[in-house]
Design a protein around this motif. Sequence first.
Motif, PDB file in Angstrom:
ATOM      1  N   LYS A 100     -33.009  32.371   8.225  1.00  0.00           N
ATOM      2  CA  LYS A 100     -33.935  31.689   7.315  1.00  0.00           C
ATOM      3  C   LYS A 100     -34.658  32.706   6.456  1.00  0.00           C
ATOM      4  O   LYS A 100     -35.237  33.669   6.982  1.00  0.00           O
ATOM      5  CB  LYS A 100     -34.959  30.888   8.114  1.00  0.00           C
ATOM      6  CG  LYS A 100     -34.344  29.680   8.778  1.00  0.00           C
ATOM      7  CD  LYS A 100     -35.382  28.664   9.211  1.00  0.00           C
ATOM      8  CE  LYS A 100     -34.703  27.415   9.755  1.00  0.00           C
ATOM      9  NZ  LYS A 100     -33.740  27.697  10.833  1.00  0.00           N
ATOM     10  N   LYS A 101     -34.596  32.498   5.134  1.00  0.00           N
ATOM     11  CA  LYS A 101     -35.347  33.386   4.233  1.00  0.00           C
ATOM     12  C   LYS A 101     -36.835  33.212   4.501  1.00  0.00           C
ATOM     13  O   LYS A 101     -37.262  32.153   4.983  1.00  0.00           O
ATOM     14  CB  LYS A 101     -35.047  33.027   2.778  1.00  0.00           C
ATOM     15  CG  LYS A 101     -33.622  33.373   2.384  1.00  0.00           C
ATOM     16  CD  LYS A 101     -33.379  33.062   0.928  1.00  0.00           C
ATOM     17  CE  LYS A 101     -31.941  33.429   0.569  1.00  0.00           C
ATOM     18  NZ  LYS A 101     -31.585  33.122  -0.784  1.00  0.00           N
ATOM     19  N   LEU A 102     -37.621  34.208   4.152  1.00  0.00           N
ATOM     20  CA  LEU A 102     -39.068  34.101   4.326  1.00  0.00           C
ATOM     21  C   LEU A 102     -39.599  32.996   3.405  1.00  0.00           C
ATOM     22  O   LEU A 102     -39.252  32.960   2.217  1.00  0.00           O
ATOM     23  CB  LEU A 102     -39.749  35.415   3.957  1.00  0.00           C
ATOM     24  CG  LEU A 102     -39.551  36.605   4.912  1.00  0.00           C
ATOM     25  CD1 LEU A 102     -40.209  37.854   4.321  1.00  0.00           C
ATOM     26  CD2 LEU A 102     -40.112  36.321   6.289  1.00  0.00           C
ATOM     27  N   SER A 103     -40.431  32.133   3.942  1.00  0.00           N
ATOM     28  CA  SER A 103     -41.042  31.088   3.116  1.00  0.00           C
ATOM     29  C   SER A 103     -42.213  31.704   2.344  1.00  0.00           C
ATOM     30  O   SER A 103     -42.623  32.835   2.627  1.00  0.00           O
ATOM     31  CB  SER A 103     -41.559  29.956   4.000  1.00  0.00           C
ATOM     32  OG  SER A 103     -42.630  30.453   4.790  1.00  0.00           O
ATOM     33  N   LYS A 133     -48.525  34.042  13.522  1.00  0.00           N
ATOM     34  CA  LYS A 133     -47.739  33.145  12.661  1.00  0.00           C
ATOM     35  C   LYS A 133     -46.464  32.668  13.366  1.00  0.00           C
ATOM     36  O   LYS A 133     -46.114  31.504  13.319  1.00  0.00           O
ATOM     37  CB  LYS A 133     -47.392  33.877  11.360  1.00  0.00           C
ATOM     38  CG  LYS A 133     -46.616  33.072  10.350  1.00  0.00           C
ATOM     39  CD  LYS A 133     -47.497  32.136   9.562  1.00  0.00           C
ATOM     40  CE  LYS A 133     -46.744  31.478   8.424  1.00  0.00           C
ATOM     41  NZ  LYS A 133     -47.563  30.461   7.765  1.00  0.00           N
ATOM     42  N   ARG A 134     -45.738  33.624  13.968  1.00  0.00           N
ATOM     43  CA  ARG A 134     -44.489  33.269  14.646  1.00  0.00           C
ATOM     44  C   ARG A 134     -44.444  33.971  16.011  1.00  0.00           C
ATOM     45  O   ARG A 134     -43.881  35.071  16.138  1.00  0.00           O
ATOM     46  CB  ARG A 134     -43.275  33.671  13.800  1.00  0.00           C
ATOM     47  CG  ARG A 134     -43.159  32.865  12.506  1.00  0.00           C
ATOM     48  CD  ARG A 134     -41.889  33.186  11.756  1.00  0.00           C
ATOM     49  NE  ARG A 134     -40.704  32.697  12.426  1.00  0.00           N
ATOM     50  CZ  ARG A 134     -40.147  31.503  12.188  1.00  0.00           C
ATOM     51  NH1 ARG A 134     -40.675  30.697  11.312  1.00  0.00           N
ATOM     52  NH2 ARG A 134     -39.070  31.132  12.847  1.00  0.00           N
ATOM     53  N   THR A 171     -48.283  35.857   4.762  1.00  0.00           N
ATOM     54  CA  THR A 171     -48.647  36.424   6.074  1.00  0.00           C
ATOM     55  C   THR A 171     -48.183  37.877   6.153  1.00  0.00           C
ATOM     56  O   THR A 171     -48.930  38.755   6.607  1.00  0.00           O
ATOM     57  CB  THR A 171     -47.989  35.604   7.215  1.00  0.00           C
ATOM     58  OG1 THR A 171     -48.423  34.259   7.091  1.00  0.00           O
ATOM     59  CG2 THR A 171     -48.347  36.159   8.576  1.00  0.00           C
ATOM     60  N   LEU A 172     -46.947  38.113   5.704  1.00  0.00           N
ATOM     61  CA  LEU A 172     -46.422  39.479   5.759  1.00  0.00           C
ATOM     62  C   LEU A 172     -47.265  40.407   4.892  1.00  0.00           C
ATOM     63  O   LEU A 172     -47.580  41.542   5.302  1.00  0.00           O
ATOM     64  CB  LEU A 172     -44.949  39.497   5.319  1.00  0.00           C
ATOM     65  CG  LEU A 172     -44.245  40.853   5.391  1.00  0.00           C
ATOM     66  CD1 LEU A 172     -44.249  41.424   6.814  1.00  0.00           C
ATOM     67  CD2 LEU A 172     -42.796  40.767   4.896  1.00  0.00           C
ATOM     68  N   TYR A 227     -37.075  40.023   5.572  1.00  0.00           N
ATOM     69  CA  TYR A 227     -37.538  40.438   4.243  1.00  0.00           C
ATOM     70  C   TYR A 227     -36.345  40.897   3.391  1.00  0.00           C
ATOM     71  O   TYR A 227     -36.158  40.417   2.270  1.00  0.00           O
ATOM     72  CB  TYR A 227     -38.560  41.574   4.379  1.00  0.00           C
ATOM     73  CG  TYR A 227     -39.045  42.109   3.062  1.00  0.00           C
ATOM     74  CD1 TYR A 227     -40.100  41.504   2.391  1.00  0.00           C
ATOM     75  CD2 TYR A 227     -38.428  43.197   2.460  1.00  0.00           C
ATOM     76  CE1 TYR A 227     -40.525  41.970   1.158  1.00  0.00           C
ATOM     77  CE2 TYR A 227     -38.845  43.678   1.231  1.00  0.00           C
ATOM     78  CZ  TYR A 227     -39.896  43.060   0.586  1.00  0.00           C
ATOM     79  OH  TYR A 227     -40.303  43.524  -0.639  1.00  0.00           O
ATOM     80  N   VAL A 228     -35.533  41.806   3.919  1.00  0.00           N
ATOM     81  CA  VAL A 228     -34.401  42.280   3.099  1.00  0.00           C
ATOM     82  C   VAL A 228     -33.318  41.210   2.958  1.00  0.00           C
ATOM     83  O   VAL A 228     -32.716  41.061   1.895  1.00  0.00           O
ATOM     84  CB  VAL A 228     -33.795  43.624   3.603  1.00  0.00           C
ATOM     85  CG1 VAL A 228     -34.740  44.773   3.367  1.00  0.00           C
ATOM     86  CG2 VAL A 228     -33.381  43.561   5.058  1.00  0.00           C
TER      87      VAL A 228
END
Length: 440
Positions: free
Chosen positions: A321-324, A277-278, A330-331, A290-291
Amino acid sequence: MGTENNEINRRKALKIMGLSIASLAVASFKNNAFANNLSEKIANGEISQVVKRENNKNGDMVSLIGFGCMRFPTNGEGRNAPVDVEKVQELVDYAFAHGINYYDTAYVYHGGKSEGIISNALKKYPRNSYFLADKMPGYYVKEKGEIAKIFEEQLQRCNTDYFDYYLLHSLQNKPGYDKVYEEFGGYEYLNSEKKRGRIKQLGFSFHGDRELWDYVIDLHPWDFVQIQLNYIDWKKDGEYLYKSLEERKIPCIIMEPLLGGRLASLSASANKILKDKRPNDSIASWAFRYVGSLPNVLTALSGMTYMEHLVDNINTFTDFKKLSVSEKMTLNKAIVEYEKFQRIGCTSCRYCMPCPFEVEIPTVFETYNKLVMEKSIPSKEDQTAEEFAEKSKKFADTFKKEFANGGNATACVGCGACEPKCPQHLSIPDLMEMIKSNLK
Ligand code: SF4
Ligand code: SF4
């Protein structure tokens, strides 16, 4: 001329760091090649700054990543190995220059040396340019008089006359809490120090159960609370504690965002999902994002022993950047992959049933858990080709036999109807997908 330019450069550097030049002991950089080099970089505008978040209680602008002082670099092995203070200085200079302004120490870290070491490393910077957090080791306190004695000793060790953030360290059980903080008057004493200005914000760090949490959270008007939270603990007590703080508008400080380093690298298969993904991001960066994506988190602490960890964390929190939504998905897939060698926490309560596609959800998980216990979960990335073939066969045969009359995971279409009904917050469709992928 060179000196003048250096001085101008330093002024520029300090502007970037948001500090007053008059108040910074630039001279202390003199014998520090690393800091000199750093100073140049700041001057050239090369130093990026980590994001800061506002404390809703007092307006403090706190870096979203905080510097934990429990795992300093050492010269040698073991808990009591001497700390490498030169390396600590390099780390602190680098962290400070990049805007990390929250430093979290405790009476007991590094055998009682952490407080003095971090304060010494920070002494070149104005006291009001960073936040120093320290903690009362209530679990050591045997009699009333010790609380004030320890507090005074901490101020001395840190060579300061106040703590920005002060915590009742590691609350673990009600009798222990009651004895020190109620019977011995520990809370009253620390609250009086707050009124006196020697503590700015008073809170606690928590390692207890929900019963203790429910008791203590409304016992006093806490300014902040420190909890263990990461994407694995969320499903255990993490969500409960976090939401409880959010409801009360109490800022939350995170410890163990990497679960003691375990989330810096997952299983090979889970790592692959995140890397696909990244590709340029570290595995650890997912845990920090995440946190950091949780809005009531004031700062997430990281005990950064190595410069590469610090640099990576700074990268994560610069232009944070917050997780989209798609990254969260994906996580979740990576978590399922990571946890596939663990038992699925299904209690067979059957609240998720019936499945509109007739999947026997609890039996699927029970069958899976049996295979976990027998160490028969296949994983291409984690096993040799022979091992993988052998475990795949056993896995498929077991499921075929168990679900000869239907109800297998293969019938799941991922509709998601079951998920909100699960009191264990299991990602049922993702788990079904993971099981299905082993049945192809
Ligand atoms: S997600 Fe799968 S298991 Fe859950 S209700 Fe839908 S089909 Fe059934
Ligand atoms: S609701 Fe959750 S815990 Fe209960 S049976 Fe279904 S999957 Fe298992």
